[in-house]
Scaffold this motif. Sequence first.
Motif, PDB file in Angstrom:
ATOM      1  N   GLN A 316       0.816  -1.203   0.000  1.00 38.33           N
ATOM      2  CA  GLN A 316       0.000   0.000   0.000  1.00 38.33           C
ATOM      3  C   GLN A 316       0.857   1.263   0.000  1.00 38.33           C
ATOM      4  N   SER A 317       2.065   1.157   0.548  1.00 36.01           N
ATOM      5  CA  SER A 317       2.964   2.314   0.560  1.00 36.01           C
ATOM      6  C   SER A 317       3.755   2.440  -0.743  1.00 36.01           C
ATOM      7  N   PRO A 321       7.008  -5.119  -5.150  1.00 32.13           N
ATOM      8  CA  PRO A 321       7.174  -6.569  -4.999  1.00 32.13           C
ATOM      9  C   PRO A 321       6.281  -7.185  -3.923  1.00 32.13           C
ATOM     10  N   ALA A 322       5.939  -6.390  -2.898  1.00 31.72           N
ATOM     11  CA  ALA A 322       5.147  -6.939  -1.803  1.00 31.72           C
ATOM     12  C   ALA A 322       3.763  -7.380  -2.260  1.00 31.72           C
ATOM     13  N   SER A 380      -7.067  -3.938  -0.643  1.00 33.00           N
ATOM     14  CA  SER A 380      -7.991  -4.136  -1.759  1.00 33.00           C
ATOM     15  C   SER A 380      -8.822  -2.883  -2.011  1.00 33.00           C
ATOM     16  N   GLN A 381      -9.307  -2.288  -0.926  1.00 31.64           N
ATOM     17  CA  GLN A 381     -10.107  -1.075  -1.067  1.00 31.64           C
ATOM     18  C   GLN A 381      -9.264   0.066  -1.629  1.00 31.64           C
ATOM     19  N   ALA A 382      -8.017   0.176  -1.172  1.00 27.86           N
ATOM     20  CA  ALA A 382      -7.140   1.233  -1.672  1.00 27.86           C
ATOM     21  C   ALA A 382      -6.898   1.085  -3.166  1.00 27.86           C
ATOM     22  N   GLY A 387      -6.930   4.542  -6.524  1.00 26.87           N
ATOM     23  CA  GLY A 387      -5.982   4.612  -7.625  1.00 26.87           C
ATOM     24  C   GLY A 387      -4.604   4.093  -7.296  1.00 26.87           C
ATOM     25  N   LEU A 388      -4.493   3.270  -6.234  1.00 23.51           N
ATOM     26  CA  LEU A 388      -3.173   2.748  -5.863  1.00 23.51           C
ATOM     27  C   LEU A 388      -2.570   1.945  -7.002  1.00 23.51           C
TER      28      LEU A 388
END
Length: 414
Positions: A316-317, A321-322, A380-382, A387-388
Amino acid sequence: MPIKFLAAADRLMTWCSSAALPVWSSCGVDSNGRFVEQISQQGSAEADVNRRVRVQFRQFYALTHSHILGLSTDLTETAERAMTQAIADSFDADDAALERGCALLLRADGSVLDSTRDLYTQAFYLLALAWRFRLSQDTKWLEAADREIAFLEQQMGSPEGGYIESIPPRLPRRQNPHMHLFEAFLALHQASGEARYLKLADKIFDLFEAHFFDEESDCIIEYFTQDWQPDPLQGGRIEPGHMMEWAWLVDQYGKQSERSVSAYSHRLYAKAREIGLDPVTGLLMDEVRMDGTPIRKTRRSWPQTEYIKAASVLAQSGHAPALGHVTDVIETLLDTYLNTEVPGIWWDSYNADGVAADNSAPASTFYHYMSAVAAVSELSQAIRTKGLAGQLPEDADKPAGGVQVTRRRAGSPL
């Protein structure tokens, strides 16, 4: 759009809402409203097993968080009944104000088997109070938390910093109970907005920087002497699952404190993967040394959920790769640990040969799964709404380096 991750996330949340929650809120609760300690692989509640008090509070958290996430709508009464019963069982009968801490262990009938005031257990009582307030907005639960915190400060505070392990005291000292206190203080702050809880979290973070996080190795030290020196009797045992858990918590702390601490999360995450991953499965081993030499090649279920949480917040940040890592671990859990004859329970562990141990599913693990589901849900929401996905490369679903995971049915070699 990272389609592969979103599909895995949906599968995990469906498993939680349609399988796990129905099992643990029905079969996982006895006739008196207490949560059971474990369920057999055949789906039978083992109601005669002694009950760890912290499991009562962890299950309360799990059902409450599921309600807030929208994964359940009718379990709050079950959770409230169990929480009320746990407090009645585990606090002294003459402690009406709940000022003297809760016991460690109950018999199946609710009578106290071990009255030790254990720091780990107190941490989960505080976590449950945070979520009880978050659900109800009734300030009496914050008042109860404040009385519990006063007990910790007055009766369990240590002159060397932090808190003693228990009353009566014991050694070695551990980072683990302090990690869960950190979690509880952050939950209280998040639920209430009260700065006093963040100040308590600050003190735990100071311990993290001074003692728990080893700057030379990027590892979390587990065991300590009374004066916070690494315990020489423990042989440098490192738990990669706890390193992932700290990576997730430090990320949360950074957001709530507005401090720039993300480097710790990245260092812990990278090191846990470097020394903790089983080369065949790509999953976390239970215990290693700082150089990656395995101590216990077994792979319990809960470290994998902490891997999911840490990978979710790093993804999320913007750590691309994560996202591939979290996708692979979710799919592997669903195809193995969670692929049980009775949907909604789990294989607790795989041995070094990759075979699932045919043991009962411990209720305590649901706390780990629910917090992992929450982290996945947030990511998932992000991706869907903020627009992540545009910040991630098109191949972000593909693991960056590392070993591809082979998925086989639970009960067969993994």
